[in-house]
Scaffold this motif. Sequence first.
Motif, PDB file in Angstrom:
ATOM      1  N   ASP A   1       0.819  -1.216   0.000  1.00 50.70           N
ATOM      2  CA  ASP A   1       0.000   0.000   0.000  1.00 50.70           C
ATOM      3  C   ASP A   1       0.853   1.268   0.000  1.00 50.70           C
ATOM      4  OD1 ASP A   1       0.978  -0.275   2.561  1.00 50.70           O
ATOM      5  OD2 ASP A   1      -0.949  -0.014   3.579  1.00 50.70           O
ATOM      6  N   PHE A   2       2.165   1.137  -0.244  1.00 51.28           N
ATOM      7  CA  PHE A   2       3.074   2.285  -0.237  1.00 51.28           C
ATOM      8  C   PHE A   2       3.549   2.544  -1.650  1.00 51.28           C
ATOM      9  CE2 PHE A   2       6.931   4.712   0.612  1.00 51.28           C
ATOM     10  CZ  PHE A   2       6.549   5.520   1.680  1.00 51.28           C
ATOM     11  N   SER A   3       3.808   3.826  -1.978  1.00 47.80           N
ATOM     12  CA  SER A   3       4.191   4.175  -3.342  1.00 47.80           C
ATOM     13  C   SER A   3       5.250   5.274  -3.358  1.00 47.80           C
ATOM     14  CB  SER A   3       2.963   4.651  -4.124  1.00 47.80           C
ATOM     15  OG  SER A   3       2.545   5.929  -3.678  1.00 47.80           O
ATOM     16  N   ALA A   4       5.791   5.496  -4.546  1.00 50.40           N
ATOM     17  CA  ALA A   4       6.781   6.557  -4.720  1.00 50.40           C
ATOM     18  C   ALA A   4       6.186   7.931  -4.447  1.00 50.40           C
ATOM     19  CB  ALA A   4       7.357   6.500  -6.138  1.00 50.40           C
ATOM     20  N   ALA A   5       4.895   8.102  -4.718  1.00 44.63           N
ATOM     21  CA  ALA A   5       4.245   9.386  -4.415  1.00 44.63           C
ATOM     22  C   ALA A   5       4.226   9.641  -2.912  1.00 44.63           C
ATOM     23  CB  ALA A   5       2.825   9.399  -4.971  1.00 44.63           C
ATOM     24  N   HIS A   6       3.959   8.599  -2.122  1.00 44.91           N
ATOM     25  CA  HIS A   6       4.013   8.748  -0.674  1.00 44.91           C
ATOM     26  C   HIS A   6       5.427   9.131  -0.240  1.00 44.91           C
ATOM     27  CE1 HIS A   6       0.592   5.554  -0.639  1.00 44.91           C
ATOM     28  NE2 HIS A   6       0.109   6.770  -0.811  1.00 44.91           N
ATOM     29  N   ALA A   7       6.421   8.421  -0.796  1.00 48.87           N
ATOM     30  CA  ALA A   7       7.805   8.679  -0.413  1.00 48.87           C
ATOM     31  C   ALA A   7       8.207  10.113  -0.738  1.00 48.87           C
ATOM     32  CB  ALA A   7       8.735   7.695  -1.124  1.00 48.87           C
ATOM     33  N   GLY A   8       7.781  10.615  -1.901  1.00 50.06           N
ATOM     34  CA  GLY A   8       8.116  11.983  -2.275  1.00 50.06           C
ATOM     35  C   GLY A   8       7.486  13.009  -1.359  1.00 50.06           C
ATOM     36  N   PHE A   9       6.212  12.794  -1.025  1.00 45.01           N
ATOM     37  CA  PHE A   9       5.529  13.732  -0.137  1.00 45.01           C
ATOM     38  C   PHE A   9       6.149  13.707   1.253  1.00 45.01           C
ATOM     39  CE2 PHE A   9       2.128  15.193   2.655  1.00 45.01           C
ATOM     40  CZ  PHE A   9       1.643  16.299   1.966  1.00 45.01           C
ATOM     41  N   ILE A  10       6.441  12.515   1.757  1.00 43.42           N
ATOM     42  CA  ILE A  10       7.061  12.391   3.082  1.00 43.42           C
ATOM     43  C   ILE A  10       8.424  13.070   3.097  1.00 43.42           C
ATOM     44  CG2 ILE A  10       8.080  10.727   4.694  1.00 43.42           C
ATOM     45  CD1 ILE A  10       5.797   8.804   3.879  1.00 43.42           C
TER      46      ILE A  10
END
Length: 498
Positions: free
Chosen positions: A42-51
């Motif tokens: 349920d984790f993605s590169a978009a989450h990583a970028g925002f975090i």
Amino acid sequence: MEIVWFKRDLRIRDHAPLADAAAAGPVLALFLHEPEIILAPDFSAAHAGFIRECLDSLHAALQERGGELVEMTGSAPGLLEQIWQQQPFATLRSHQETGNRASYQRDELVAAWCRAHGVTWRQSPQNGVIRSQDARAKRDWIAELDAYSSSEPVKPPRHIIPAKLPAMPTGFVAPLQVAGHDKPGRMKGGRAEAIGLLTAFMRTKISRYPYAISSPITAEHGCSRLSPFLAYGVITMREIVLAMNRRVDSPELAVNEAERERLISALRFFADRLRWRAGYFQNMESMPQMEFDNIHPGMNGLREGEFDPVFFARWRDGETGYPMMDAAMHMLHHTGWINMRMRGMLLSFAVNELWLHWREPALFLAREFVDYEPAIHYNQMQIHAGTAGAGSMLAYNPVKQAQELDPKGIFVRRWLPALRAVPDAYIFTPWTMPPAVQTTCGVVIGTDYPAPLVDHLDAARQARSRVGDAQIAAGMRPQSVRGRDGQKVAGTSQVALF
């Protein structure tokens, strides 16, 4: 030394663990890039970028007060052990987290590690959640939520003394690489962005909010867009409620009673959605298994074993043949955000018209939504699928939604350029175009744009029948049809928002 473990609370204001630790002495402000979380489905590169952007903002805020943010990569118990070996500590502070199963299991391991080492783990409440089902049963949760939301946010520490370790633990390495790509139209993370959005929303948008949230055209700029910042704790519910109350008390409204009443009505409408959010968190706290299991066990076996991978792929790629559906999916691919009505339409079509078990669509959407919060996500998935209880199934008509919310086809044409030349009369039902019209506008159905995957009316009827029969068999009293119409705004003369 006290450790403040940042998780989904990437801020310094309204952060009780940080304030308490700073008052006690040196602080090791810690954020962990955990494989169990980052490599989960349920984790993605978009989450990583925002975090990443939120962490940079947090680091700058800590440095302004003399502190430092230490980032480490690895599993939480192992990294805590590395720190302990260099400098034993007595207290670990963090906020409570109501997240996915990976975070629950991680917290259980950390609790066990703390018990074995004699460390006191102090977890502060967050999002108005009362931890423990027994505690909730004995207390008035709504009253406590309102009291929590109306209380003053915790002030950030004026000065932070950073804890010094003899050497950086070996777990300090570059963050894990996440598969996939970030989204080109994603919102930027960070505290300044959150405060800017909140200020603009309260100053110029809030009065129109109840009437702007349904259409994807008006929602893009009429919604608060605070959800990603709430999801990662960059801003809190209490800060938002404080801003709401200040807006009600603003001097310019004192002389305009009609405008004041309209504003209060809109603010209460917004406040209701904050309460719903908190309610979803409380449900997840009490039923964390909803991430994997039907909330109502009587619905087990309803869709299992009938998953159609072709249907799923066409839905996932925005190729269902229904323009409003596909346009919403394409916007989501680009931005990581769409409004609530479009979210409901997407997931309802997947679990009802396409009869896909909710788990795989849920994981896909979790990766797409930059503002993904498990507590909201899985509650909504199961409500729409009809597995949450009696009458919980929600069905959307993608053609009717388009006609009502995008009457001129502006949204559809923006996100589906292939349909820009389609006449207005056919823009939401292009498969009904006569061959001559298809040739004239250059859109041949089945070649330039797909034919509908299913007959949505017939598929929805079948889904309602199957869900209704299953609910009756499970001893529930189903409602035959539930649509999603606009929410009515109730006017009020009361100033109290919470």
